[in-house]
Each structure stands twice: as structure tokens, then as C-alpha cells.
Design an enzyme around this catalytic site. Structure first.
Site, PDB file in Angstrom:
ATOM      1  N   THR A   1       2.875  -1.286   2.018  1.00 50.36           N
ATOM      2  CA  THR A   1       3.539  -0.212   2.230  1.00 50.36           C
ATOM      3  C   THR A   1       5.031  -0.192   1.199  1.00 50.36           C
ATOM      4  O   THR A   1       6.166   0.422   0.797  1.00 50.36           O
ATOM      5  CB  THR A   1       4.770  -1.375   3.470  1.00 50.36           C
ATOM      6  OG1 THR A   1       3.825  -1.074   4.915  1.00 50.36           O
ATOM      7  CG2 THR A   1       6.182  -1.103   3.667  1.00 50.36           C
TER       8      THR A   1
ATOM      9  N   LYS B   1       1.912  -4.885   1.927  1.00 46.32           N
ATOM     10  CA  LYS B   1       1.498  -5.169  -0.092  1.00 46.32           C
ATOM     11  C   LYS B   1       1.334  -2.846   0.226  1.00 46.32           C
ATOM     12  O   LYS B   1       2.540  -2.765  -0.726  1.00 46.32           O
ATOM     13  CB  LYS B   1       0.156  -5.533  -0.021  1.00 46.32           C
ATOM     14  CG  LYS B   1      -0.237  -5.298  -1.561  1.00 46.32           C
ATOM     15  CD  LYS B   1      -1.245  -5.972  -2.301  1.00 46.32           C
ATOM     16  CE  LYS B   1      -2.340  -6.300  -1.165  1.00 46.32           C
ATOM     17  NZ  LYS B   1      -3.256  -5.161  -0.401  1.00 46.32           N
TER      18      LYS B   1
ATOM     19  N   PHE C   1      12.636  -9.834   6.534  1.00 50.58           N
ATOM     20  CA  PHE C   1      12.404  -9.718   7.173  1.00 50.58           C
ATOM     21  C   PHE C   1      13.914 -10.366   8.178  1.00 50.58           C
ATOM     22  O   PHE C   1      15.190 -10.900   7.355  1.00 50.58           O
ATOM     23  CB  PHE C   1      11.353 -10.336   8.195  1.00 50.58           C
ATOM     24  CG  PHE C   1      10.106  -9.509   8.270  1.00 50.58           C
ATOM     25  CD1 PHE C   1       9.062  -9.337   9.285  1.00 50.58           C
ATOM     26  CD2 PHE C   1       9.506  -9.791   7.318  1.00 50.58           C
ATOM     27  CE1 PHE C   1       8.379  -9.403   9.308  1.00 50.58           C
ATOM     28  CE2 PHE C   1       8.229  -9.045   7.141  1.00 50.58           C
ATOM     29  CZ  PHE C   1       7.572  -8.948   8.750  1.00 50.58           C
TER      30      PHE C   1
ATOM     31  N   TRP D   1      10.076  -0.962   4.358  1.00 50.32           N
ATOM     32  CA  TRP D   1       9.922  -0.864   5.384  1.00 50.32           C
ATOM     33  C   TRP D   1      10.698   0.379   6.026  1.00 50.32           C
ATOM     34  O   TRP D   1      10.602   0.836   7.260  1.00 50.32           O
ATOM     35  CB  TRP D   1       9.455  -2.235   6.410  1.00 50.32           C
ATOM     36  CG  TRP D   1       8.791  -1.956   7.532  1.00 50.32           C
ATOM     37  CD1 TRP D   1       7.482  -1.555   7.525  1.00 50.32           C
ATOM     38  CD2 TRP D   1       9.456  -1.903   9.248  1.00 50.32           C
ATOM     39  NE1 TRP D   1       7.385  -1.411   9.437  1.00 50.32           N
ATOM     40  CE2 TRP D   1       8.044  -1.763   9.429  1.00 50.32           C
ATOM     41  CE3 TRP D   1      10.618  -1.070   9.619  1.00 50.32           C
ATOM     42  CZ2 TRP D   1       8.427  -1.650  11.349  1.00 50.32           C
ATOM     43  CZ3 TRP D   1      11.017  -1.665  10.751  1.00 50.32           C
ATOM     44  CH2 TRP D   1       9.620  -1.755  11.468  1.00 50.32           C
TER      45      TRP D   1
ATOM     46  N   LYS E   1      -7.049  -4.980  12.387  1.00 51.32           N
ATOM     47  CA  LYS E   1      -5.979  -4.660  11.162  1.00 51.32           C
ATOM     48  C   LYS E   1      -5.743  -3.167  11.439  1.00 51.32           C
ATOM     49  O   LYS E   1      -3.857  -3.330  11.327  1.00 51.32           O
ATOM     50  CB  LYS E   1      -6.574  -4.196   9.569  1.00 51.32           C
ATOM     51  CG  LYS E   1      -5.448  -4.589   8.619  1.00 51.32           C
ATOM     52  CD  LYS E   1      -6.160  -3.690   7.060  1.00 51.32           C
ATOM     53  CE  LYS E   1      -4.938  -3.609   5.967  1.00 51.32           C
ATOM     54  NZ  LYS E   1      -5.651  -3.609   4.522  1.00 51.32           N
TER      55      LYS E   1
ATOM     56  N   PHE F   1      -6.007  -6.886  -0.704  1.00 52.45           N
ATOM     57  CA  PHE F   1      -5.560  -8.650  -0.289  1.00 52.45           C
ATOM     58  C   PHE F   1      -4.906  -9.560  -0.956  1.00 52.45           C
ATOM     59  O   PHE F   1      -3.997  -8.693  -2.064  1.00 52.45           O
ATOM     60  CB  PHE F   1      -6.793  -9.145  -0.106  1.00 52.45           C
ATOM     61  CG  PHE F   1      -7.358  -8.771   1.320  1.00 52.45           C
ATOM     62  CD1 PHE F   1      -7.062  -9.168   2.594  1.00 52.45           C
ATOM     63  CD2 PHE F   1      -8.907  -8.879   1.286  1.00 52.45           C
ATOM     64  CE1 PHE F   1      -7.798  -8.336   3.771  1.00 52.45           C
ATOM     65  CE2 PHE F   1      -9.795  -7.589   2.402  1.00 52.45           C
ATOM     66  CZ  PHE F   1      -8.960  -7.739   3.667  1.00 52.45           C
TER      67      PHE F   1
ATOM     68  N   ARG G   1      -6.449   3.729  -1.688  1.00 48.48           N
ATOM     69  CA  ARG G   1      -7.283   3.795  -1.176  1.00 48.48           C
ATOM     70  C   ARG G   1      -7.220   3.914  -0.122  1.00 48.48           C
ATOM     71  O   ARG G   1      -6.533   4.560   0.584  1.00 48.48           O
ATOM     72  CB  ARG G   1      -7.905   2.653  -1.189  1.00 48.48           C
ATOM     73  CG  ARG G   1      -8.628   1.383  -2.556  1.00 48.48           C
ATOM     74  CD  ARG G   1      -8.625  -0.356  -1.944  1.00 48.48           C
ATOM     75  NE  ARG G   1      -8.300  -1.631  -1.129  1.00 48.48           N
ATOM     76  CZ  ARG G   1      -7.982  -1.896  -0.765  1.00 48.48           C
ATOM     77  NH1 ARG G   1      -9.235  -2.264  -0.013  1.00 48.48           N
ATOM     78  NH2 ARG G   1      -7.344  -2.344  -0.072  1.00 48.48           N
TER      79      ARG G   1
ATOM     80  N   ALA H   1     -12.125  -5.872  -0.889  1.00 48.88           N
ATOM     81  CA  ALA H   1     -11.099  -6.485  -1.871  1.00 48.88           C
ATOM     82  C   ALA H   1     -11.758  -8.436  -1.510  1.00 48.88           C
ATOM     83  O   ALA H   1     -12.046  -8.844  -2.955  1.00 48.88           O
ATOM     84  CB  ALA H   1      -9.886  -6.611  -2.319  1.00 48.88           C
TER      85      ALA H   1
END
Length: 558
Positions: free
Chosen positions: A75, A73, A384, A412, A107, A303, A96, A275
Site C-alpha cells: 500500500t 508495505k 492508524f 491508505w 493473507k 516481508f 510482484r 520472500a
């Protein structure tokens, strides 16, 4: 084929001086407090100067329910902002700040990934400009003043069994969830049970991110309820005369942090509420200032859309008087297959059956954004290499049935180049029809508001309130805080309050075990399931892989 790590890509980046980044949005050096060459703080008082200036368009990036397979998200938000800037649009990004708890926990970093990152990545992930520490210090100053008041005679007649204010620190530490303090004799305080939250789950962080300015910040701080006296009346930070000192600790932190992306797009990174526990959005000040400084602002909510986006829309937008012009829902084929029951080891294999089952999760998020909140949305498929054409086609077909187009995103690996189609789609959406609405009126009872979110957004059949939750709700409504938004603390891993229920669960009920008022933040928090406000570290913390060499070069931060 070998890939560079996020930190390797970030360390190779050619950053522009932050003064040059500021000039892109019309700020000169007098408007910036420099924190080295590549970080700066912007004076929030500029909002008063720009009061009559029209706002830009606001783009909200959210996602499906998170899985271990990853969604991307942040990214996507950064790559989208870079792509819009590359198309010649005056664009800013508003994110954030990462918490040290997840950075050293499970994470890792939270500054984007691949060729869509905000930089300097190491600084942003590790302390940054000290904002989160300032929040923790203000929180613990209030705790110290509260206990000192009791030790010095307890003029306010505070009931030590009904203290609700917790201490906090910005680290995952389960050992501090429940403690006893004040031991060691009379000179060392009054013994009592206590507990810790992680700083980003604290009410101070929520207040910090919802405050409009320093005056509003101080007013909100004064309203914090720290406990109750022996007559059952609330005791506030204002009663303890703590708000002035707390605001003083936060005055520099309140200034939004200006940084840049790998492609030198201006970005505010400011505030960091969780979140799954808090409201999961960057600061109102940063968002509003970005809307004055640019024509397009790309922001994200933490999230899945059932958590961050719901709270962004029902809490932040209501408080700040803003609304998104378009929404991006991020998903991956891998994550959707995981929601459909595929094992993590098999996510790279074509599996149309699991994918079809998992797509129900994405379809619910589309329904929530487009039908419940009335906002235009597009699904960004974070591609991907293992995704097959059949899988991508199936996602496209099912999303169209649910009412949203899909766009492949490859930011990405390609940066802005991989987000051009998404950027063009978002720009078109932002000019289209927008029927934004809240899903509940704050005049409803607390129970009714919680049930509305559970039924409409999660898809629950109902809500069960424990006797303790019922008692707390009654007390909150009696002291005058029933007409506020609700902030539901829930697992991020499921639409339900059970992290094992993947996809789009049906015929489930949400259990609310406790409810507390965050009077300063202006909302009521409902704790569901087994949600914790102080996380713990995993068996193998990310901290084990982080190192630094004799030159100061950081490795292992991802």
C-alpha cells in the site's frame, strides 16, 4: 465511522484504457499486447532498443518484521508512486504478482489497500494474465519429462533415490508436501517418493524473475539440476532436452504486465517469488524496463528487510547490475507494540513501554539498510487512527537515534494526498549520498556467506549446520556452485528462525537443516528452522469469505 473495503474501493474506480496508460510512459499500441481494456503485456525486446537510454532512479520499499497487526508495505509503495506522479514526476511502480495460495489462505489479496491499490484488483489477485500458471506448467513439464525418461529405459542412469526436482501448484495444500506416485503397475510409471512446492517457491519462478531475456531464460532453464545419476553426477534439464519446450511455455509470460493504480499511475506487476523461501522481488525485466520508461521507479521486496530487501540487494541487484537510490522502511505503531509484547487486542491503546521495546526491531532494520548496505533510508509510519501523538513522537525520536528520519504516511485513507510528505522526502534522499555495497563476496564459502547474513542482518550469534546440510554443501561446492549468492529460507515473523522471538532477539543461533542448489537461478538455498516450501491453509481460509454473484461481481476479496 464505516469504511469501504478494498474491493469496494477498487470496483468504484474509474480506470483509463491501458493504451492511455501506456502513452504516459511513451508506449504506443504496437508495443502492447492487450488483455482486455485494462491489462496489457509489454514486449521485453524494447530493452534492446532502449539500451543507451539512461535509467531512472530506483526506490525500494521494505518493512519491519511482519506481524498480525499489519504494516502496509505494498500500500505504501503504491501510494508513494501516486504521490510522486502527483508532484509531476514521471513515475512507474513495479510490483510482484499475488499468488493464489495466500489469496485463498491467510493473507488475502496483495494489490495494495484502501485508496492506494493497483487495478483491476480482482484480476490481479485471481489468475491475472496466467503467468504463474505458465510457470507451474513449465515446472511440471520438466517433472513429466524426467519421470518419462526413467520409465522409457533411463538412458541417463538417473538414481530415483536422488531426484531433487519437485512438482508444483499455485495453491496452499499441505497434503501434497510428501507423496508417492507412479503406482498402479508398470504402465503407470516407476513408483517413487515425490513432493510438491507452491509455484511461487519454485526455481522456475526464481529463474523467470532473474532472466534478462528469452535467451538468458532458456540458458538458465537448461542448467536446472533435477537429480543425480548413480555415479553422483548432476543431471540437468539440458540433459533431458527440456529447456526449449519450457521456454516456449514461458515466452508470453516473460512479457511484463502493465496495469494502473487507482490514480492511473502506470504499474508493472510481474513475477511473484516468495520472500521467505525465494528472493521475493518482481522480475528483473520489469524493473529494468520501468527504469528506461520513467524517471522514478518505486518497487518493493517481500516481508521484512531481513528477507526481501536482503535478497533484493544481495541477489537481484548483483544479478541485474542495479541499485536503489533510496529505501523506505514501512512500520506501524501497532506492529511495533506487538513486537514489544502487547497483545493484539490491546494494540489500539497507548502503550509507550511496549512501543519502546518493539522499536528495537525497527532500529535493526534501519541499521541493516543504512550501515550494512550503505543506503539512504526513511521510515514511513503507516498511520492508524488509534496512534497517539506521544507514540508517534517516541517513534520519531528513536528513529533519529538510529540514523533515519520518519514521515507519516496516510495513503491508505487519502491516496496520493496522504503520501506527499513521504514523496518529497524520498525525492530528496534519492539525490543524496549513496554508498551501496554487498555484505558478502560470492567467493566466500557457502557456510561463510550464510553465517555473514545470519550475523550481520539477523543479529545471530552463529549458525548450526545439521550433518545433512554439511553433506549437501560439500556436494554443491564440489560440482562448482560454491561461488553464488545464498538465498536463506527463513520464517518471516522473526529476525531469528523461531517465529515466536519478536522484537530484536539476542544470543540466538540459526539452524540450517538443508541446503540445495538452484543452478538455473544462480543461487544456493539454505532452509532454516521449520520453513515449508508448500504452505497449508489456516483453520478459516480466506476462500470461505470470497463469493461471486449472478452478475459476476466478486465480494470478500481483500
Amino acid at each position: 465511522m464505516s469504511y469501504k473495503s478494498d474491493i469496494e474501493i477498487a470496483q468504484e474506480a474509474r480506470l483509463e484504457p491501458i493504451t492511455a496508460i501506456a502513452k504516459k510512459v511513451g508506449l504506443d499500441q504496437d508495443n502492447i499486447d492487450l488483455y482486455g481494456k485494462y491489462k496489457g503485456k509489454v514486449d521485453y525486446n524494447l530493452l534492446k532498443e532502449y539500451k543507451t537510454k539512461p535509467d531512472g532512479k530506483l526506490i525500494l520499499v521494505t518493512a519491519i518484521t511482519p506481524t498480525p497487526a499489519g504494516e502496509g508495505k505494498t500500500t505504501t509503495a503504491i501510494g508513494l508512486g501516486d504521490a510522486m506522479a502527483a508532484l509531476g514526476k514521471n513515475t512507474m511502480i513495479a510490483l510482484r504478482e499475488p499468488s493464489l495460495g495466500p489469496v485463498f489462505g491467510i493473507k488475502g489479496g496483495a494489490a495494495g489497500g484502501g485508496y492506494a491499490q493497483v487495478v483491476p484488483m480482482e484480476d490481479i489477485n485471481l489468475h491475472f494474465t496466467g503467468d504463474i500458471h505458465a510457470v507451474g506448467t513449465a515446472n511440471n513439464l520438466l517433472a513429466a519429462m524426467l519421470d518419462n525418461h526413467i520409465h522409457q529405459g533411463n538412458e541417463l542412469d538417473i538414481d530415483t533415490r536422488r531426484i531433487t526436482w519437485r512438482r508444483c501448484m499455485d495453491m496452499n495444500d499441505r497434503q501434497l508436501r510428501n507423496i508417492v506416485n507412479g503406482l498402479g503397475g508398470r504402465m503407470n510409471g516407476v513408483p517413487r517418493e515425490d513432493s510438491f512446492d507452491i509455484t511461487v517457491a519454485s526455481e522456475i519462478m526464481a529463474i523467470f524473475c532473474l532472466a534478462e531475456d528469452l535467451t538468458d531464460l532458456k540458458d538458465r532453464l537448461s542448467r536446472i539440476i533435477v537429480g543425480y545419476n548413480r555415479n553422483g553426477q548432476p543431471i540437468t534439464a539440458g540433459d533431458l532436452k527440456a529447456q526449449g519446450a519450457m521456454a516456449t511455455l514461458l515466452k508470453e509470460a516473460l512479457k511484463p504486465n502493465l496495469v494502473q493504480t487507482l490514480e492511473n499511475t502506470p504499474a508493472f506487476v510481474h513475477g511473484g517469488p516468495f520472500a521467505n523461501i525465494a528472493h521475493g522481488c518482481n522480475s528483473v525485466i520489469a524493473t529494468k524496463l520501468a527504469l528506461k520508461l520513467s524517471d522514478y521507479v518505486v518497487t518493493e521486496a517481500g516481508f521484512g528487510a531481513d528477507l526481501g530487501a536482503e535478497k533484493f540487494l544481495n541477489i537481484k541487484c548483483r544479478t541485474a547490475g542495479i541499485r536503489p537510490d533510496a529505501v523506505v522502511i514501512v512500520a506501524t505503531v501497532r506492529a511495533l507494540k506487538h513486537h514489544g509484547g502487547a497483545l493484539k487486542a490491546n494494540l489500539g491503546k497507548e502503550d509507550l513501554i511496549s512501543l519502546l521495546k518493539g522499536l528495537t526491531n525497527l532500529q535493526k532494520h534501519i541499521e541493516n539498510i543504512t550501515k550494512k548496505f550503505g543506503l539512504p533510508a526513511v521510515v514511513a509510519i503507516n498511520r492508524f487512527p488509534t496512534d497517539t501523538e506521544k507514540e508517534l513522537k517516541l517513534v520519531e525520536q528513536e528513529c533519529i537515534k538510529a540514523g533515519a528520519d520518519t514521515v507519516l504516511s496516510e495513503v491508505w485513507g487519502k491516496g496520493s494526498e496522504g503520501g506527499m510528505d513521504l514523496a518529497r522526502k524520498v525525492l530528496k534522499l534519492a539525490e543524496g549520498e549513496n554508498n551501496f555495497r554487498f555484505i558478502y563476496d560470492t567467493s566466500l564459502s557457502i557456510m561463510d556467506k550464510i553465517e555473514t547474513v545470519a550475523k550481520e542482518i539477523y543479529g545471530a550469534s552463529g549458525v548450526d549446520f545439521t550433518p545433512n546440510a554439511v553433506k549437501e554443501i560439500k556436494k554443491i561446492e564440489e560440482i562448482g556452485y560454491g561461488n553464488t549468492p545464498v538465498c536463506i529460507a527463513k520464517t518471516q515473523y522473526s529476525l531469528s528462525d523461531d517465529p515466536m522471538k519478536l522484537g530484536r532477539p539476542e544470543n540466538f543461533r540459526i539452524t540450517v537443516r538443508d541446503v540445495k542448489v538452484s543452478a538455473g537461478a544462480g543461487f544456493v538455498v539454505a532452509l532454516t528452522g521449520d520453513i515449508m516450501t508448500m504452505p497449508g491453509l489456516p483453520k478459516r481460509p480466506a476462500a470461505e469469505m470470497i463469493d461471486i454473484d449472478e452478475t459476476g461481481k466478486v465480494t470478500g476479496l481483500f
